[in-house]
Scaffold this active site. Structure first.
Site, PDB file in Angstrom:
ATOM      1  N   ASP A   1       7.489  -5.205   3.486  1.00  0.00           N
ATOM      2  CA  ASP A   1       6.507  -5.308   2.408  1.00  0.00           C
ATOM      3  C   ASP A   1       6.852  -4.357   1.273  1.00  0.00           C
ATOM      4  O   ASP A   1       6.810  -4.721   0.105  1.00  0.00           O
ATOM      5  CB  ASP A   1       5.084  -5.040   2.936  1.00  0.00           C
ATOM      6  CG  ASP A   1       4.976  -3.753   3.746  1.00  0.00           C
ATOM      7  OD1 ASP A   1       6.007  -3.097   4.003  1.00  0.00           O
ATOM      8  OD2 ASP A   1       3.860  -3.392   4.139  1.00  0.00           O
ATOM      9  N   ILE A   2       7.221  -3.109   1.640  1.00  0.00           N
ATOM     10  CA  ILE A   2       7.458  -2.109   0.600  1.00  0.00           C
ATOM     11  C   ILE A   2       8.466  -1.063   1.077  1.00  0.00           C
ATOM     12  O   ILE A   2       8.492  -0.722   2.261  1.00  0.00           O
ATOM     13  CB  ILE A   2       6.119  -1.436   0.189  1.00  0.00           C
ATOM     14  CG1 ILE A   2       6.285  -0.556  -1.047  1.00  0.00           C
ATOM     15  CG2 ILE A   2       5.500  -0.655   1.337  1.00  0.00           C
ATOM     16  CD1 ILE A   2       4.964  -0.192  -1.730  1.00  0.00           C
TER      17      ILE A   2
ATOM     18  N   ASP B   1       9.357   2.709   0.247  1.00  0.00           N
ATOM     19  CA  ASP B   1       8.878   3.897  -0.463  1.00  0.00           C
ATOM     20  C   ASP B   1       9.975   4.964  -0.367  1.00  0.00           C
ATOM     21  O   ASP B   1      10.928   4.951  -1.137  1.00  0.00           O
ATOM     22  CB  ASP B   1       7.544   4.322   0.167  1.00  0.00           C
ATOM     23  CG  ASP B   1       6.854   5.440  -0.584  1.00  0.00           C
ATOM     24  OD1 ASP B   1       7.403   5.917  -1.577  1.00  0.00           O
ATOM     25  OD2 ASP B   1       5.763   5.853  -0.179  1.00  0.00           O
ATOM     26  N   THR B   2       9.888   5.878   0.601  1.00  0.00           N
ATOM     27  CA  THR B   2      10.948   6.890   0.732  1.00  0.00           C
ATOM     28  C   THR B   2      12.215   6.303   1.356  1.00  0.00           C
ATOM     29  O   THR B   2      13.305   6.845   1.176  1.00  0.00           O
ATOM     30  CB  THR B   2      10.480   8.045   1.637  1.00  0.00           C
ATOM     31  OG1 THR B   2      10.232   7.517   2.946  1.00  0.00           O
ATOM     32  CG2 THR B   2       9.226   8.694   1.090  1.00  0.00           C
ATOM     33  N   GLY B   3      12.077   5.234   2.119  1.00  0.00           N
ATOM     34  CA  GLY B   3      13.225   4.625   2.782  1.00  0.00           C
ATOM     35  C   GLY B   3      13.423   5.111   4.217  1.00  0.00           C
ATOM     36  O   GLY B   3      14.309   4.631   4.923  1.00  0.00           O
TER      37      GLY B   3
ATOM     38  N   LYS C   1       9.768   1.228  -4.550  1.00  0.00           N
ATOM     39  CA  LYS C   1       9.442   2.344  -5.439  1.00  0.00           C
ATOM     40  C   LYS C   1      10.755   3.084  -5.697  1.00  0.00           C
ATOM     41  O   LYS C   1      11.133   3.977  -4.922  1.00  0.00           O
ATOM     42  CB  LYS C   1       8.417   3.279  -4.774  1.00  0.00           C
ATOM     43  CG  LYS C   1       7.059   2.630  -4.524  1.00  0.00           C
ATOM     44  CD  LYS C   1       6.079   3.617  -3.873  1.00  0.00           C
ATOM     45  CE  LYS C   1       4.745   2.968  -3.560  1.00  0.00           C
ATOM     46  NZ  LYS C   1       3.843   3.850  -2.799  1.00  0.00           N
TER      47      LYS C   1
ATOM     48  N   ASP D   1      -1.777  -2.308   3.359  1.00  0.00           N
ATOM     49  CA  ASP D   1      -3.103  -1.829   3.715  1.00  0.00           C
ATOM     50  C   ASP D   1      -3.387  -0.420   3.220  1.00  0.00           C
ATOM     51  O   ASP D   1      -2.477   0.357   2.930  1.00  0.00           O
ATOM     52  CB  ASP D   1      -3.253  -1.805   5.235  1.00  0.00           C
ATOM     53  CG  ASP D   1      -2.410  -0.694   5.863  1.00  0.00           C
ATOM     54  OD1 ASP D   1      -1.181  -0.707   5.657  1.00  0.00           O
ATOM     55  OD2 ASP D   1      -2.978   0.184   6.536  1.00  0.00           O
TER      56      ASP D   1
END
Ligand code: IMP
Ligand code: MG
Length: 179
Positions: free
Chosen positions: A104-105, A107-109, A135, A163
């Site tokens: 889904d996303i 972020d930091t990985g 991101k 969520d």
């Protein structure tokens, strides 16, 4: 698209509309089809967040894709190193398969790095990443994602599978936190 939504103690404003998401998914599907047709690709969707993205993406794929849902779980191992990660839900062998991880996303990985390490040990023919959101300013993952829906600023978003404390996943669009 609903206007402001309230989840627990926070409020979120519309950010990426359902139509924009669906249009982008069709483009991603075409790109994946071009790259994987004839390669018997295996898509691994990471639960819980990627369920909606995977479902919508799959409606458009023509490369005869296979799908499994996986989940990363951490448990305290017996070794002194402490936490051990494992991938649950994997039923097929990945050996010599072309594998695409659906998230889904990013972020930091950190999560994707863990998933990659676990999957690489299964010796797939290739391994790539397809994430709805990235991101880029916070992503420090070792592997550059090839298929990205949208790049976003470092902000907290919900909806379309994502969520906030387990709520908001059902929203068909993406919403951003109102500060
Ligand atoms: P990572 O920092 O790349 O490891 O991100 C790990 C996980 O954090 C993602 O798979 C999401 O579950 C969650 N996450 C990161 N950013 C957001 C966000 O903006 N909204 C909701 N969940 C997020
Ligand atoms: Mg997630």
């Amino acid at each position: 698209m609903r206007s402001v939504v309230h989840i627990h103690d926070l409020s979120f404003a519309p950010f990426i509309s359902e139509t924009t998401i669906q249009t982008r998914i069709q483009e991603l599907a075409s790109q994946l089809d071009a790259d994987y047709i004839g390669k018997d690709p295996l898509f691994l969707a990471v639960l819980n967040g990627a369920f909606m993205f995977a479902a919508d993406l799959f409606k458009h794929l023509k490369c005869q894709p296979e799908l499994s849902f996986v989940k990363v779980s951490s448990y305290v191992g017996t070794k002194s190193s402490g936490r051990v990660d494992e991938l649950i839900g994997l039923q097929t062998s990945l050996k010599n398969r072309h594998v695409i991880v659906i998230e889904d996303i990013l972020d930091t990985g950190v999560t994707m790095d863990k998933i990659f390490t676990l999957l690489e040990s299964e010796q797939p023919a290739s391994l790539s990443i397809c994430s709805m959101l990235l991101k880029p300013n916070s992503y420090k993952g070792k592997h550059q994602p090839k298929y990205i829906g949208f790049e976003i600023e470092d902000q907290f978003v919900v909806g379309y599978g994502l969520d906030y404390k387990e709520h908001g996943r059902e929203l068909p669009a993406v919403y951003q936190l109102i500060k």
